[in-house]
Design a protein around this motif. Structure first.
Motif, mmCIF file in Angstrom:
data_model
loop_
_atom_site.group_PDB
_atom_site.id
_atom_site.type_symbol
_atom_site.label_atom_id
_atom_site.label_comp_id
_atom_site.label_asym_id
_atom_site.label_seq_id
_atom_site.Cartn_x
_atom_site.Cartn_y
_atom_site.Cartn_z
ATOM 1 N N ARG A 126 49.508 94.376 -41.820
ATOM 2 C CA ARG A 126 49.863 95.678 -41.266
ATOM 3 C C ARG A 126 51.350 95.939 -41.402
ATOM 4 N NH1 ARG A 126 45.904 94.480 -36.159
ATOM 5 N NH2 ARG A 126 43.957 95.105 -37.198
ATOM 6 N N GLU A 127 51.682 97.209 -41.508
ATOM 7 C CA GLU A 127 53.072 97.598 -41.742
ATOM 8 C C GLU A 127 54.003 97.091 -40.656
ATOM 9 O OE1 GLU A 127 55.728 101.569 -42.853
ATOM 10 O OE2 GLU A 127 53.634 101.785 -42.207
ATOM 11 N N GLU A 128 53.546 97.110 -39.394
ATOM 12 C CA GLU A 128 54.419 96.681 -38.303
ATOM 13 C C GLU A 128 54.819 95.215 -38.404
ATOM 14 O OE1 GLU A 128 50.194 97.061 -36.391
ATOM 15 O OE2 GLU A 128 51.401 98.076 -37.935
ATOM 16 N N ASN A 129 54.053 94.432 -39.172
ATOM 17 C CA ASN A 129 54.381 93.018 -39.387
ATOM 18 C C ASN A 129 54.963 92.771 -40.778
ATOM 19 O OD1 ASN A 129 53.391 92.256 -36.827
ATOM 20 N ND2 ASN A 129 51.300 92.132 -37.623
ATOM 21 N N GLY A 130 55.415 93.837 -41.440
ATOM 22 C CA GLY A 130 55.928 93.685 -42.800
ATOM 23 C C GLY A 130 54.848 93.302 -43.784
ATOM 24 N N TYR A 131 53.592 93.595 -43.448
ATOM 25 C CA TYR A 131 52.429 93.244 -44.269
ATOM 26 C C TYR A 131 52.313 91.739 -44.489
ATOM 27 C CZ TYR A 131 52.039 98.249 -45.180
ATOM 28 O OH TYR A 131 51.901 99.600 -45.045
ATOM 29 N N ASP A 154 49.772 87.606 -39.319
ATOM 30 C CA ASP A 154 50.254 87.045 -38.055
ATOM 31 C C ASP A 154 49.599 85.673 -37.881
ATOM 32 O OD1 ASP A 154 50.896 86.356 -35.474
ATOM 33 O OD2 ASP A 154 50.329 88.281 -34.577
ATOM 34 N N LYS A 210 57.652 105.232 -48.176
ATOM 35 C CA LYS A 210 58.613 104.132 -48.114
ATOM 36 C C LYS A 210 58.609 103.379 -49.441
ATOM 37 C CE LYS A 210 59.956 100.248 -45.145
ATOM 38 N NZ LYS A 210 59.601 99.469 -43.926
#
Length: 411
Positions: A156-161, A164, A328
Motif C-alpha cells: 500500500r502507498e502509505e507503507n511505500g508499497y 508490513d 506521483k
C-alpha cells in the motif's frame, strides 16, 4: 461454443488454468482486437515490452552465432559456462557480489521461466508462500501450478508499497516456505533499500524462510537511484536467491534469457527440474547476452535503460498533469502506477480500474492495464507502460485529457 468435454463427461481443461492469474489480460486482448477491427489508432501502453532493440553489437553477435552450423544442437549439450561466467562477473561488477557460476547459478529462458517453476522445485503440494498483492501474475500462477497456498501481503502507498513484515502473523511465517519480493516493483514501480532487505533476511532466518527476490528491473532506477541486490548483504546467499533478466534492462525481451543465483540448494533444485523439462537457452542467444553483459561492464558510465524511461516519465507525467491527471512520479521501472483520474463526466455508476481502462480504450485508442489484474490491492489503479516514443506519449496524454473531460465518450 461447445465445452471441451468428451463422451465420458470428462473435461479436457485443467482447473489449474483458472488460477493462472486474472482473466483481465484476456479481456484487454479482446478489447484491443475489437478496437483494431474498428480501425482505431491504438497507442499500446499495456504490455511492458521494450520498444527499443538491443545494441547493434549484441544483434551482430546473435546473427553471427546463428550462422554457425554447430550452434543448432540442443543447448544443454554445449558449454553454458560462458554466459554464467559473464553473469557472475557482472554480479561482482554491478553489486560487489561473488557468485560461483557452476554451483550458484542456473540459466533461464527469461526470468519468468524460473519464476514459473521455482515453487515446483522447492515446495511440495500443501506448502505455503508469502506473495505481494498487487504482484506480477506469474507469482500466484506458479503457486497454483505447484499446489502451494498463497499468503498475500498487501502493498500500500502509505507503507511505500513495502510489505508490513510485522503484520504477517507468526503462524504464517511458520507456514511459509518462501517469501517473494520484487524491487524495483512491477506493477507499483516502488523501490526498496538494503535496510529493508536486512529486516526481511533477519525475519526470514528466524523462521527458516527462503527469500526470493525478483530483480528484473535492476538497471531501471530513476533520479540517480541504483537498485541494490539483496545478495549484497553479508550471509544473504545462505538465505536468499535472486532472479535477473536480460529482457528489460538490455532490451532483449524476445531473446528469453536470464538467470537465478544465490542459495545453492534452491538454485540446484531449479536446475534439476529444468534439466527434465527443457534443453536450455538457444546458444546464440547466450552468446549475445555475453556481449551485452561485457559491454555493460566495459562502459560503466554509459546511460542505462532507465535513462530512457526516466525521460519518458517526466515528459508524459508533465503532459498528463497539464490535462488534469496528477500522478506521483515512479522511482524506477518502465511503468506508471496511477490512481484513477477524477472524471468530469458521469457514466451513471462508479468507475473501476476495469471500466475506466475499457472505456478509455474505446474512446481514445490508448491501452492501459486495470490494476485489478495484479490482485485485489490493485483496484483503484491502472498500470501504464512507457513503451512508445515521446511523440506518441504526448499524443496519448492529450487523448486521455479529452477523455477525462468528457470530450471523447463512446456510447
Amino acid at each position: 461454443m461447445k465445452e471441451d468435454v468428451g463422451h465420458s463427461g470428462k473435461t479436457w481443461r485443467s482447473e489449474r488454468l483458472s488460477a493462472l492469474g486474472s482473466s483481465i489480460f484476456s479481456e484487454v486482448a479482446a478489447w484491443k482486437a475489437a478496437a483494431a477491427k474498428d480501425g482505431a489508432d491504438m497507442i499500446d501502453l499495456g504490455i511492458g515490452s521494450p520498444d527499443q532493440p538491443p545494441a547493434e553489437s549484441v544483434r551482430r553477435a546473435l546473427a553471427e552465432a546463428a550462422l554457425q552450423s554447430d550452434n543448432y544442437a540442443y543447448p544443454a549439450t554445449k558449454d553454458s559456462m560462458p554466459f554464467k561466467e559473464a553473469a557472475a562477473a557482472w554480479m561482482k561488477h554491478r553489486f560487489g557480489v561473488m557468485v560461483d557460476p557452476a554451483s550458484e547459478m542456473v540459466t533461464l529462458l527469461g526470468s519468468q521461466d524460473g519464476l514459473a517453476h521455482l515453487a515446483m522445485s522447492i515446495c511440495d503440494p500443501g506448502d505455503a508462500a508469502l506473495l505481494p498483492n498487487p504482484g506480477y501474475p506469474i507469482y500466484a500462477g506458479s503457486l497454483a501450478l505447484a499446489g502451494v497456498e498463497a499468503i498475500l501481503m498487501p502493498l500500500r502507498e502509505e507503507n511505500g508499497y513495502l510489505p508490513d513484515l510485522d503484520a504477517i502473523s507468526e503462524e504464517d511465517w511458520q507456514r511459509a516456505k518462501f517469501i517473494l519480493l520484487n524491487y524495483p516493483n512491477n506493477p507499483v514501480s516502488a523501490i526498496a533499500d538494503l535496510t529493508f532487505f536486512e529486516k526481511v533476511l533477519a525475519r526470514a532466518k528466524d523462521y527458516g524462510v527462503l527469500v526470493v527476490h525478483d530483480l528484473a528491473y535492476s538497471e531501471m532506477g530513476f533520479d540517480g537511484n541504483e537498485p541494490p541486490s539483496i545478495l549484497q548483504l553479508p550471509g544473504a546467499s545462505e538465505q536468499a536467491v535472486e532472479f535477473h533478466s536480460m529482457s528489460k534492462s538490455f532490451n532483449m525481451a524476445g531473446c528469453r534469457i536470464g538467470f537465478l543465483t544465490g542459495n545453492r540448494e534452491a538454485v540446484g533444485a531449479l536446475r534439476e527440474l529444468k534439466a527434465n523439462i527443457d534443453y536450455g537457452a538457444f546458444y546464440p542467444v547466450q552468446q549475445a547476452a555475453v556481449v551485452a553483459l561485457r559491454e555493460a561492464m566495459a562502459a560503466p558510465h554509459k546511460p542505462k535503460a532507465g535513462k530512457l524511461y526516466e525521460r519518458r516519465r517526466d515528459l508524459f507525467l508533465d503532459a498528463l498533469r497539464a490535462e488534469g491527471w496528477d500522478i506521483k512520479p515512479p522511482k524506477a521501472t518502465m511503468f506508471v502506477w496511477a490512481p484513477l483520474p477524477k472524471m468530469t463526466w458521469d457514466r451513471g455508476e462508479a468507475w473501476t480500474s476495469r471500466t475506466i481502462s475499457q472505456e478509455m480504450l474505446k474512446a481514445t485508442g490508448v491501452v492501459v492495464v486495470p490494476g485489478e489484474a495484479f490482485g485485489t490491492e490493485g483496484e483503484g489503479y491502472v498500470r501504464i507502460a512507457l513503451v512508445e516514443d515521446e511523440s506518441r506519449l504526448l499524443e496519448a496524454a492529450a487523448r486521455i485529457g479529452r477523455f477525462i473531460r468528457g470530450e471523447l465518450v463512446i456510447d
